[in-house]
Write a protein that holds these residues in place. Sequence first.
Motif, PDB file in Angstrom:
ATOM      1  N   THR A  53      30.759 -26.431  34.481  1.00 14.50           N
ATOM      2  CA  THR A  53      32.374 -26.563  34.473  1.00 14.50           C
ATOM      3  C   THR A  53      32.723 -25.273  35.310  1.00 14.50           C
ATOM      4  OG1 THR A  53      32.473 -27.322  32.147  1.00 14.50           O
ATOM      5  CG2 THR A  53      34.305 -26.051  33.072  1.00 14.50           C
ATOM      6  N   VAL A  54      33.844 -25.430  36.345  1.00 18.70           N
ATOM      7  CA  VAL A  54      33.926 -24.240  37.230  1.00 18.70           C
ATOM      8  C   VAL A  54      35.437 -23.823  36.765  1.00 18.70           C
ATOM      9  CG1 VAL A  54      34.369 -23.633  39.619  1.00 18.70           C
ATOM     10  CG2 VAL A  54      32.430 -25.464  38.767  1.00 18.70           C
ATOM     11  N   PHE A  55      35.400 -22.485  36.643  1.00 13.92           N
ATOM     12  CA  PHE A  55      36.771 -21.997  36.585  1.00 13.92           C
ATOM     13  C   PHE A  55      37.122 -21.132  37.727  1.00 13.92           C
ATOM     14  CE2 PHE A  55      34.850 -22.425  32.041  1.00 13.92           C
ATOM     15  CZ  PHE A  55      35.741 -23.057  31.618  1.00 13.92           C
ATOM     16  N   GLU A  56      38.311 -20.870  38.077  1.00 15.59           N
ATOM     17  CA  GLU A  56      38.532 -20.161  39.470  1.00 15.59           C
ATOM     18  C   GLU A  56      39.808 -19.038  39.061  1.00 15.59           C
ATOM     19  OE1 GLU A  56      39.895 -20.469  44.090  1.00 15.59           O
ATOM     20  OE2 GLU A  56      38.928 -22.100  43.079  1.00 15.59           O
ATOM     21  N   GLN A  57      39.483 -17.701  39.361  1.00 19.77           N
ATOM     22  CA  GLN A  57      40.386 -16.697  39.020  1.00 19.77           C
ATOM     23  C   GLN A  57      40.546 -15.889  40.463  1.00 19.77           C
ATOM     24  OE1 GLN A  57      39.982 -14.236  35.716  1.00 19.77           O
ATOM     25  NE2 GLN A  57      41.187 -12.759  36.261  1.00 19.77           N
ATOM     26  N   ASP A  58      41.571 -15.916  40.983  1.00 20.48           N
ATOM     27  CA  ASP A  58      41.973 -15.220  42.108  1.00 20.48           C
ATOM     28  C   ASP A  58      40.953 -15.155  43.141  1.00 20.48           C
ATOM     29  OD1 ASP A  58      44.396 -13.887  41.233  1.00 20.48           O
ATOM     30  OD2 ASP A  58      43.384 -12.492  39.906  1.00 20.48           O
ATOM     31  N   GLY A  59      40.497 -16.592  43.497  1.00 22.16           N
ATOM     32  CA  GLY A  59      39.543 -17.001  44.507  1.00 22.16           C
ATOM     33  C   GLY A  59      38.084 -16.707  44.137  1.00 22.16           C
ATOM     34  N   VAL A  60      37.905 -16.018  42.701  1.00 24.53           N
ATOM     35  CA  VAL A  60      36.484 -15.979  42.244  1.00 24.53           C
ATOM     36  C   VAL A  60      35.992 -17.245  41.385  1.00 24.53           C
ATOM     37  CG1 VAL A  60      34.947 -14.941  40.777  1.00 24.53           C
ATOM     38  CG2 VAL A  60      36.267 -13.557  42.419  1.00 24.53           C
ATOM     39  N   ARG A  61      35.156 -17.904  41.815  1.00 24.33           N
ATOM     40  CA  ARG A  61      34.484 -19.275  41.057  1.00 24.33           C
ATOM     41  C   ARG A  61      33.592 -18.790  39.903  1.00 24.33           C
ATOM     42  NH1 ARG A  61      35.935 -24.085  43.744  1.00 24.33           N
ATOM     43  NH2 ARG A  61      34.169 -25.194  42.846  1.00 24.33           N
ATOM     44  N   ILE A  62      33.733 -19.326  38.589  1.00 21.07           N
ATOM     45  CA  ILE A  62      33.024 -18.861  37.674  1.00 21.07           C
ATOM     46  C   ILE A  62      32.215 -20.448  37.209  1.00 21.07           C
ATOM     47  CG2 ILE A  62      32.825 -17.953  35.302  1.00 21.07           C
ATOM     48  CD1 ILE A  62      35.547 -16.391  35.994  1.00 21.07           C
ATOM     49  N   TYR A  63      31.008 -20.263  37.420  1.00 20.36           N
ATOM     50  CA  TYR A  63      30.338 -21.542  37.099  1.00 20.36           C
ATOM     51  C   TYR A  63      29.495 -21.344  35.696  1.00 20.36           C
ATOM     52  CZ  TYR A  63      30.827 -22.462  41.860  1.00 20.36           C
ATOM     53  OH  TYR A  63      31.196 -22.602  43.038  1.00 20.36           O
ATOM     54  N   VAL A  64      29.666 -22.259  34.656  1.00 15.57           N
ATOM     55  CA  VAL A  64      29.289 -22.239  33.293  1.00 15.57           C
ATOM     56  C   VAL A  64      28.581 -23.517  33.042  1.00 15.57           C
ATOM     57  CG1 VAL A  64      29.777 -22.063  30.920  1.00 15.57           C
ATOM     58  CG2 VAL A  64      31.132 -20.829  32.527  1.00 15.57           C
ATOM     59  N   ASP A  65      27.228 -23.428  32.434  1.00 14.97           N
ATOM     60  CA  ASP A  65      26.528 -24.878  32.126  1.00 14.97           C
ATOM     61  C   ASP A  65      26.957 -25.594  31.212  1.00 14.97           C
ATOM     62  OD1 ASP A  65      24.479 -24.314  29.855  1.00 14.97           O
ATOM     63  OD2 ASP A  65      24.540 -22.403  31.328  1.00 14.97           O
ATOM     64  N   MET A  66      26.849 -26.850  30.997  1.00 20.41           N
ATOM     65  CA  MET A  66      27.416 -27.568  29.698  1.00 20.41           C
ATOM     66  C   MET A  66      26.768 -26.833  28.569  1.00 20.41           C
ATOM     67  SD  MET A  66      25.978 -31.343  30.321  1.00 20.41           S
ATOM     68  CE  MET A  66      24.472 -31.571  31.107  1.00 20.41           C
ATOM     69  N   LEU A  67      25.718 -26.586  28.331  1.00 21.58           N
ATOM     70  CA  LEU A  67      25.202 -26.091  27.357  1.00 21.58           C
ATOM     71  C   LEU A  67      25.533 -24.793  26.589  1.00 21.58           C
ATOM     72  CD1 LEU A  67      21.396 -27.033  27.722  1.00 21.58           C
ATOM     73  CD2 LEU A  67      23.144 -28.322  26.441  1.00 21.58           C
TER      74      LEU A  67
END
Length: 112
Positions: A53-67
């Motif tokens: 799942t990818v979140f984005e804040q002010d151009g920074v992408r944050i990747y979080v695995d499904m587990l």
Amino acid sequence: MSITLTPAALARVQRYLAETPDAIGLRFGATKTGCSGWQHHADLAREERAGDTVFEQDGVRIYVDMLSLPQVDGTQIDLVKQRLGEQFLFRNPNASAECGCGESFTTAADRA
């Protein structure tokens, strides 16, 4: 669902990304470990993985695995300065208890 960065954490992650050309964002999650069950982990992401799942804040992408997502959803990542250093601090609304040293946490789902 979200993962957010405080302004201090955002600025630090942006500096890390500027210094690491092959990084595409921040990888954040939790692994099963420690005396309480889960431990946060954060590192630079170099690729997007299946199920992220990818979140984005002010151009920074944050990747979080499904587990990890159920354990870390809603977490605010901060950067705190202490004496001569700095460290990331995770304000995780899913953490119902922490071990004595503060390295790992338990969720309400773990206790059920």
